[in-house]
Design a protein around this motif. Sequence first.
Motif, PDB file in Angstrom:
ATOM      1  N   ALA A 332       4.571  -7.863   8.506  1.00 38.08           N
ATOM      2  CA  ALA A 332       3.918  -6.559   8.591  1.00 38.08           C
ATOM      3  C   ALA A 332       4.733  -5.502   7.851  1.00 38.08           C
ATOM      4  O   ALA A 332       4.185  -4.668   7.119  1.00 38.08           O
ATOM      5  N   VAL A 333       6.055  -5.533   8.022  1.00 38.08           N
ATOM      6  CA  VAL A 333       6.932  -4.584   7.337  1.00 38.08           C
ATOM      7  C   VAL A 333       6.900  -4.826   5.832  1.00 38.08           C
ATOM      8  O   VAL A 333       6.800  -3.881   5.030  1.00 38.08           O
ATOM      9  N   ALA A 334       6.963  -6.090   5.422  1.00 37.06           N
ATOM     10  CA  ALA A 334       6.992  -6.426   4.003  1.00 37.06           C
ATOM     11  C   ALA A 334       5.691  -6.045   3.306  1.00 37.06           C
ATOM     12  O   ALA A 334       5.693  -5.548   2.171  1.00 37.06           O
ATOM     13  N   GLU A 335       4.567  -6.281   3.958  1.00 41.27           N
ATOM     14  CA  GLU A 335       3.271  -5.931   3.365  1.00 41.27           C
ATOM     15  C   GLU A 335       3.163  -4.420   3.166  1.00 41.27           C
ATOM     16  O   GLU A 335       2.653  -3.947   2.143  1.00 41.27           O
ATOM     17  N   ALA A 336       3.642  -3.649   4.137  1.00 35.98           N
ATOM     18  CA  ALA A 336       3.590  -2.192   4.009  1.00 35.98           C
ATOM     19  C   ALA A 336       4.463  -1.725   2.842  1.00 35.98           C
ATOM     20  O   ALA A 336       4.073  -0.841   2.067  1.00 35.98           O
ATOM     21  N   THR A 337       5.646  -2.332   2.700  1.00 32.82           N
ATOM     22  CA  THR A 337       6.523  -1.963   1.589  1.00 32.82           C
ATOM     23  C   THR A 337       5.909  -2.363   0.258  1.00 32.82           C
ATOM     24  O   THR A 337       5.943  -1.591  -0.717  1.00 32.82           O
ATOM     25  N   LEU A 338       5.325  -3.556   0.188  1.00 33.12           N
ATOM     26  CA  LEU A 338       4.708  -4.005  -1.051  1.00 33.12           C
ATOM     27  C   LEU A 338       3.532  -3.108  -1.438  1.00 33.12           C
ATOM     28  O   LEU A 338       3.311  -2.833  -2.622  1.00 33.12           O
ATOM     29  N   ASP A 339       2.781  -2.632  -0.456  1.00 32.64           N
ATOM     30  CA  ASP A 339       1.702  -1.685  -0.747  1.00 32.64           C
ATOM     31  C   ASP A 339       2.255  -0.415  -1.398  1.00 32.64           C
ATOM     32  O   ASP A 339       1.668   0.124  -2.339  1.00 32.64           O
ATOM     33  N   GLU A 340       3.392   0.068  -0.892  1.00 29.97           N
ATOM     34  CA  GLU A 340       4.007   1.251  -1.497  1.00 29.97           C
ATOM     35  C   GLU A 340       4.463   0.968  -2.924  1.00 29.97           C
ATOM     36  O   GLU A 340       4.333   1.824  -3.808  1.00 29.97           O
ATOM     37  N   VAL A 341       5.014  -0.235  -3.136  1.00 27.91           N
ATOM     38  CA  VAL A 341       5.471  -0.618  -4.467  1.00 27.91           C
ATOM     39  C   VAL A 341       4.284  -0.687  -5.435  1.00 27.91           C
ATOM     40  O   VAL A 341       4.342  -0.186  -6.570  1.00 27.91           O
TER      41      VAL A 341
END
Length: 349
Positions: A332-341
């Motif tokens: 969940a944390v990684a997906e949110a960060t990847l969305d920002e990227v």
Amino acid sequence: MTTTPRPTTTPGPTPTGTAPAVPATADRILTGDRPTGPLHLGHYFGTLRNRVRLQNEGVDLFLVIPDYQVLTDRDVAERLSEHVEGLVLDYLAAGVDPARATVFTHSSVPALNQLLLPFLSLVSVAELGRNPTVKDEIAHSRQAAVSGLMYTYPAHQAADILFCKATLVPVGRDQEPHLELTRTIARRFNERYGPVFPEPRTLLSEAPLLLGTDGTKMSKSRANSIALKASPDETARLIRGAKTDATRLISYEPELRPEVSNLVLLAALCQGRDPHEVAAGIGDGGASALKAAVTEAVNTHLAPLRARRAAYAQDLGYVRQLIREGNARANAVAEATLDEVREAMGTFR
């Protein structure tokens, strides 16, 4: 599923040095261990005990088990699932609380690994090759040939750290170059695409370096360590075989008598005493008395940890469920960060 009792921790005081202070602000820490074998006393006194302390004092703790990175210095990741479960058992036994810490496996978080591609575009091959850890790993590689993964190792570590926007990373001084490259990647990404990543700070450990039974650095790969899960009899056998010297009077002089002083320090750490006091108590008893004292101190200190580990090991289904839950939180944390990227880079989702 069997209800497993919540672990307790009794770390005790450290007789040499002081533990790093907990930051005043809310911080997130990323740290972990490669699943290449059981954790040993060097891990426990060097990092694991301090992780539990930080967790208990409210720091947001992420513990990565970097199973992909096992392949950086070997051709095959042998007994990988067994080693992953063993690491989690060691964590739980030492007091890591999965309700307050996120324990996850590297390979189970695709969005984390996807960050490797843009990160590699931000560093040169020369920068990767200059990393002293990469040089050392290449020199001691167990691979038939050096793989491309070896050179991407520092960028992969940056992805481990930055996916969860960790602000602090506990390391030894030999690992500071990794953190510097991670800061470089974060800074270059932010300059090129806009602010997404913090530049993580180093949390240097002041824990003393423990030597192995052969007098060199304690390491899983050198067969010179005492595993946390070792039985009392196995612990006694390993300590009996530890390197010492011919001087009968026991003293704590790390520069002059590194092997003897290492055993004295180990007993002191287990008992929460000053090592000079421990040495004075043994006096002219010689190596035999020293090793007997160290064996008793280690086995007494680790007895509760080993009991908790044995209890958790009775229900590996519970351990695997904890890993799945940690993986879900990390994803969940990684997906949110990847969305920002993606948004910062202007790519399609």
